[in-house]
Design a protein around this motif. Structure first.
Motif, PDB file in Angstrom:
ATOM      1  N   SER A  72       6.936  28.907 -46.769  1.00 54.75           N
ATOM      2  CA  SER A  72       6.248  28.160 -47.811  1.00 54.75           C
ATOM      3  C   SER A  72       7.265  27.598 -48.795  1.00 54.75           C
ATOM      4  O   SER A  72       8.238  28.259 -49.132  1.00 54.75           O
ATOM      5  CB  SER A  72       5.268  29.101 -48.512  1.00 54.75           C
ATOM      6  OG  SER A  72       5.150  28.765 -49.857  1.00 54.75           O
ATOM      7  N   ARG A  73       7.031  26.361 -49.202  1.00 48.41           N
ATOM      8  CA  ARG A  73       7.970  25.706 -50.103  1.00 48.41           C
ATOM      9  C   ARG A  73       7.313  25.396 -51.424  1.00 48.41           C
ATOM     10  O   ARG A  73       6.663  24.363 -51.558  1.00 48.41           O
ATOM     11  CB  ARG A  73       8.447  24.383 -49.497  1.00 48.41           C
ATOM     12  CG  ARG A  73       9.422  24.492 -48.381  1.00 48.41           C
ATOM     13  CD  ARG A  73       9.970  23.119 -48.076  1.00 48.41           C
ATOM     14  NE  ARG A  73       8.940  22.092 -48.034  1.00 48.41           N
ATOM     15  CZ  ARG A  73       8.279  21.769 -46.939  1.00 48.41           C
ATOM     16  NH1 ARG A  73       8.538  22.359 -45.804  1.00 48.41           N
ATOM     17  NH2 ARG A  73       7.363  20.825 -46.974  1.00 48.41           N
ATOM     18  N   GLY A 102      20.759  32.203 -52.885  1.00 50.75           N
ATOM     19  CA  GLY A 102      20.819  33.615 -52.483  1.00 50.75           C
ATOM     20  C   GLY A 102      19.600  33.958 -51.634  1.00 50.75           C
ATOM     21  O   GLY A 102      18.563  33.306 -51.753  1.00 50.75           O
ATOM     22  N   THR A 103      19.721  34.970 -50.768  1.00 53.20           N
ATOM     23  CA  THR A 103      18.633  35.308 -49.846  1.00 53.20           C
ATOM     24  C   THR A 103      18.411  36.817 -49.788  1.00 53.20           C
ATOM     25  O   THR A 103      19.368  37.581 -49.756  1.00 53.20           O
ATOM     26  CB  THR A 103      18.967  34.828 -48.415  1.00 53.20           C
ATOM     27  OG1 THR A 103      19.443  33.494 -48.478  1.00 53.20           O
ATOM     28  CG2 THR A 103      17.751  34.889 -47.518  1.00 53.20           C
ATOM     29  N   ARG A 127      14.780  33.110 -57.795  1.00 51.95           N
ATOM     30  CA  ARG A 127      15.026  31.665 -57.786  1.00 51.95           C
ATOM     31  C   ARG A 127      15.524  31.201 -56.422  1.00 51.95           C
ATOM     32  O   ARG A 127      15.591  30.027 -56.137  1.00 51.95           O
ATOM     33  CB  ARG A 127      16.094  31.300 -58.830  1.00 51.95           C
ATOM     34  CG  ARG A 127      15.744  31.705 -60.244  1.00 51.95           C
ATOM     35  CD  ARG A 127      16.738  31.109 -61.236  1.00 51.95           C
ATOM     36  NE  ARG A 127      16.481  31.567 -62.586  1.00 51.95           N
ATOM     37  CZ  ARG A 127      17.063  32.610 -63.148  1.00 51.95           C
ATOM     38  NH1 ARG A 127      17.958  33.311 -62.473  1.00 51.95           N
ATOM     39  NH2 ARG A 127      16.769  32.963 -64.374  1.00 51.95           N
ATOM     40  N   GLY A 128      15.890  32.143 -55.581  1.00 57.04           N
ATOM     41  CA  GLY A 128      16.413  31.804 -54.258  1.00 57.04           C
ATOM     42  C   GLY A 128      15.346  31.967 -53.190  1.00 57.04           C
ATOM     43  O   GLY A 128      14.180  31.644 -53.405  1.00 57.04           O
ATOM     44  N   THR A 129      15.758  32.470 -52.024  1.00 58.43           N
ATOM     45  CA  THR A 129      14.854  32.619 -50.890  1.00 58.43           C
ATOM     46  C   THR A 129      14.566  34.093 -50.636  1.00 58.43           C
ATOM     47  O   THR A 129      15.468  34.921 -50.690  1.00 58.43           O
ATOM     48  CB  THR A 129      15.508  32.001 -49.641  1.00 58.43           C
ATOM     49  OG1 THR A 129      15.717  30.617 -49.888  1.00 58.43           O
ATOM     50  CG2 THR A 129      14.633  32.159 -48.414  1.00 58.43           C
ATOM     51  N   ALA A 130      13.296  34.398 -50.349  1.00 54.55           N
ATOM     52  CA  ALA A 130      12.941  35.767 -49.991  1.00 54.55           C
ATOM     53  C   ALA A 130      12.135  35.742 -48.703  1.00 54.55           C
ATOM     54  O   ALA A 130      11.261  34.901 -48.527  1.00 54.55           O
ATOM     55  CB  ALA A 130      12.138  36.413 -51.117  1.00 54.55           C
ATOM     56  N   HIS A 131      12.457  36.638 -47.785  1.00 56.02           N
ATOM     57  CA  HIS A 131      11.748  36.735 -46.509  1.00 56.02           C
ATOM     58  C   HIS A 131      11.286  38.175 -46.323  1.00 56.02           C
ATOM     59  O   HIS A 131      12.092  39.059 -46.050  1.00 56.02           O
ATOM     60  CB  HIS A 131      12.678  36.304 -45.364  1.00 56.02           C
ATOM     61  CG  HIS A 131      11.973  36.183 -44.055  1.00 56.02           C
ATOM     62  ND1 HIS A 131      12.605  35.766 -42.917  1.00 56.02           N
ATOM     63  CD2 HIS A 131      10.689  36.422 -43.711  1.00 56.02           C
ATOM     64  CE1 HIS A 131      11.728  35.756 -41.915  1.00 56.02           C
ATOM     65  NE2 HIS A 131      10.561  36.152 -42.387  1.00 56.02           N
ATOM     66  N   ALA A 132       9.988  38.407 -46.489  1.00 57.35           N
ATOM     67  CA  ALA A 132       9.439  39.748 -46.311  1.00 57.35           C
ATOM     68  C   ALA A 132       8.813  39.854 -44.927  1.00 57.35           C
ATOM     69  O   ALA A 132       8.421  38.849 -44.337  1.00 57.35           O
ATOM     70  CB  ALA A 132       8.402  40.036 -47.394  1.00 57.35           C
ATOM     71  N   GLY A 133       8.733  41.052 -44.408  1.00 55.88           N
ATOM     72  CA  GLY A 133       8.141  41.271 -43.088  1.00 55.88           C
ATOM     73  C   GLY A 133       8.856  40.478 -42.009  1.00 55.88           C
ATOM     74  O   GLY A 133       8.224  39.870 -41.151  1.00 55.88           O
ATOM     75  N   PRO A 179      10.807  30.588 -56.715  1.00 52.92           N
ATOM     76  CA  PRO A 179      11.690  30.619 -55.543  1.00 52.92           C
ATOM     77  C   PRO A 179      12.004  29.233 -54.992  1.00 52.92           C
ATOM     78  O   PRO A 179      11.277  28.277 -55.243  1.00 52.92           O
ATOM     79  CB  PRO A 179      10.891  31.421 -54.525  1.00 52.92           C
ATOM     80  CG  PRO A 179       9.473  31.179 -54.900  1.00 52.92           C
ATOM     81  CD  PRO A 179       9.439  30.996 -56.384  1.00 52.92           C
ATOM     82  N   THR A 180      13.097  29.153 -54.236  1.00 53.89           N
ATOM     83  CA  THR A 180      13.409  27.950 -53.487  1.00 53.89           C
ATOM     84  C   THR A 180      12.502  27.892 -52.262  1.00 53.89           C
ATOM     85  O   THR A 180      12.003  26.842 -51.883  1.00 53.89           O
ATOM     86  CB  THR A 180      14.874  27.993 -53.008  1.00 53.89           C
ATOM     87  OG1 THR A 180      15.695  28.428 -54.070  1.00 53.89           O
ATOM     88  CG2 THR A 180      15.335  26.644 -52.530  1.00 53.89           C
TER      89      THR A 180
END
Lengths: 264, 220
Positions: B176-177, B129-130, B144-150, B166-167
């Motif tokens: 970042s991983r 999920g994103t 637990r998924g992906t988050a993209h801020a800004g 997070p993934t």
């Protein structure tokens, strides 16, 4: 008016067809009138697992295209009087039938049967659309593997968007010894990620494979733990409160002694 | 009427008609002109249903005036008013940017939540999920998924979550991983931020070090 339940998973090979066959049989065993519908067109299996392959005359596509009446295509089970199945076509593919046609057939079956169990193909495209079209309720089958849980999550998301209020979860092929050693996803962790109601846990059992090969649903063999697990799921579908199976139960005399002595 | 320039422009779009109303002239004369204009075209404007979008420019109207305007347009019979809006003032735009949108639910595998501004998610983000936001992302639940801020390039944006596993995390252009680059060891709420272009994780209680605004409600 009966209830139509679709058995789905996203990922292949987690036991949708086995679950469909066993739940259908278990519900019949509990005295309900059941019809199982195989929507895996082109790769039909439910008839094989049920041992009814040689009785097929017409199939789902024949009914949809009007080549026969619905009653002509239904196959009566050899063990139960009130258990029927509608086989999928083996020579066509999933684009040869529309969700609307499946919905109509399922509606017709619901008028006649207490439960309509729909076996869904793997994947989330046309075949999935066909399978969920007429269903009122969904059971998502997964195994304690990351890939299967991921796909189950995706399918639950799609089901929720299609208006399924609360899909139910069956965790299949659990290996208690691997759970104990921590090499398998915990049941609690799976439930936490998927956050839907758990309706059953089924231990991995070699008898299931043997029974499927012989065309006898496992659920008829009360010495199998998987059979008991499937019967429990069926009872929960009927609204009974049945505690989750204790996966450690089968430790035997020696195990019980170890546990008693605080070594287990 | 001595208006040189028409106060009303009607444009046709594929969705319907857009009425652009001048925001400088007197409101009463605007209504008169609208009245006149619609009367003149009465013939060709009768027919199938037409959706109308009214744009008021910077003019603000109270409910009563809006009703007068609606009345005139509705009289046409086949006009259906879809919207009536004024341009946003710079203050409103600013407030919108700083507003925190709250949503509840689980973002499951294959699902994406897009939002312009800050987002507060009450629920989990599952693997696959994103969540993508132009501002900050706050998750009351497990990430637990992906988050993209800004996502529009704001390097000041942060990602906070009750359970940070997070993934993948992205802030502005930085990806970042975890856990290759960092691990979250403590069972406390944490947030991710950029320091000199490198992603770092800290306890949520330290977030105020990165924020300049003080808390006006804090007593002495």
């Amino acid at each position: 008016m009966g209830e139509a339940i679709v058995i789905t998973s996203g990922k292949g090979g987690v036991g949708k067809t086995t679950t469909s066959a066993n739940l259908g049989t278990a519900l019949a065993l509990l005295g309900r009138k059941v019809c199982m519908v195989d929507t895996d067109i082109g790769l039909r299996n439910l008839d094989v697992v049920m041992g009814l392959e040689n009785r097929i005359i017409y199939d789902l596509i024949d009914v949809a295209d009007g080549r026969c009446r619905l009653n002509q295509a239904l196959i009566k089970d050899k063990r139960f009087d009130e258990l029927y199945m509608l086989p999928a076509a083996q020579t066509k593919d999933k684009h040869d039938i529309k969700p609307e046609q499946v919905r109509k057939i399922v509606e017709e079956l619901k008028a006649e049967y207490d439960y309509v169990i729909i076996d869904c193909p793997a994947g989330i495209e046309q075949g999935f659309d066909n399978a969920v079209a007429g269903a009122d309720q969904a059971i998502v089958v997964t195994t304690p593997e990351n890939a299967a849980v991921r796909d189950a999550d995706r399918v639950i998301g799609i089901l929720e968007q299609r208006g399924f209020k609360s899909p139910k979860l069956v965790i299949n092929r659990i290996r208690p010894n691997m759970l104990r050693s921590g090499d398998m996803l915990e049941i609690d962790d799976i439930c936490q990620v998927l956050s839907i109601d758990l309706i059953g846990i089924v231990p991995d059992d070699e008898i299931v494979i043997k029974a499927a090969n012989q065309g006898e649903p496992t659920v008829l063999n009360p010495s199998s733990r998987a059979a008991i697990a499937y019967r429990n799921v069926a009872r929960r579908i009927l609204g009974e409160t049945v505690p989750l199976m204790n996966l450690e139960e089968r430790s035997g005399m020696f195990g019980r002694m170890k546990k008693f002595l605080g070594m287990g | 009427m001595v208006s040189v320039k028409s106060a009303i422009t009607i444009k046709g779009t594929k969705d319907g008609l857009v009425f652009l109303l001048d925001d400088q002239c007197d409101f009463t004369s605007l209504l008169d002109e609208l009245h006149e204009k619609l009367d003149k075209h009465e013939q060709q404007l009768s027919g199938p249903l037409v959706h109308v979008f009214v744009k008021l420019g910077s003019r603000r109207l109270n409910e009563e005036d809006k009703e007068r305007l609606r009345y005139i347009i509705r009289k046409q019979g086949n006009f259906l008013i879809q919207s009536m809006e004024s341009d946003k003032t710079p203050e409103e735009l600013e407030a919108e940017k700083n507003a925190v949108k709250t949503i509840a639910g689980i973002v499951r595998s294959g699902q994406t939540v897009h939002h312009q501004g800050h987002l507060l998610l009450l629920g989990d983000v599952n693997p696959g999920g994103t969540v993508i936001c132009s501002g900050d992302i706050y998750i009351m639940g497990a990430l637990r998924g992906t988050a993209h801020a800004g996502c529009d390039g704001n390097e000041e944006a942060v990602i906070a979550a009750s359970l940070m596993t997070p993934t993948q995390l992205r802030i502005a252009e930085v990806i970042s991983r975890p856990p290759e680059e960092w691990t979250s060891a403590e069972p406390v709420m944490e947030f991710a931020y950029l320091r000199d272009g490198v992603m770092e994780i800290d306890k949520l209680t330290h977030l105020h070090h990165r924020r300049s605004e003080h808390m006006p409600f804090k007593g002495v």
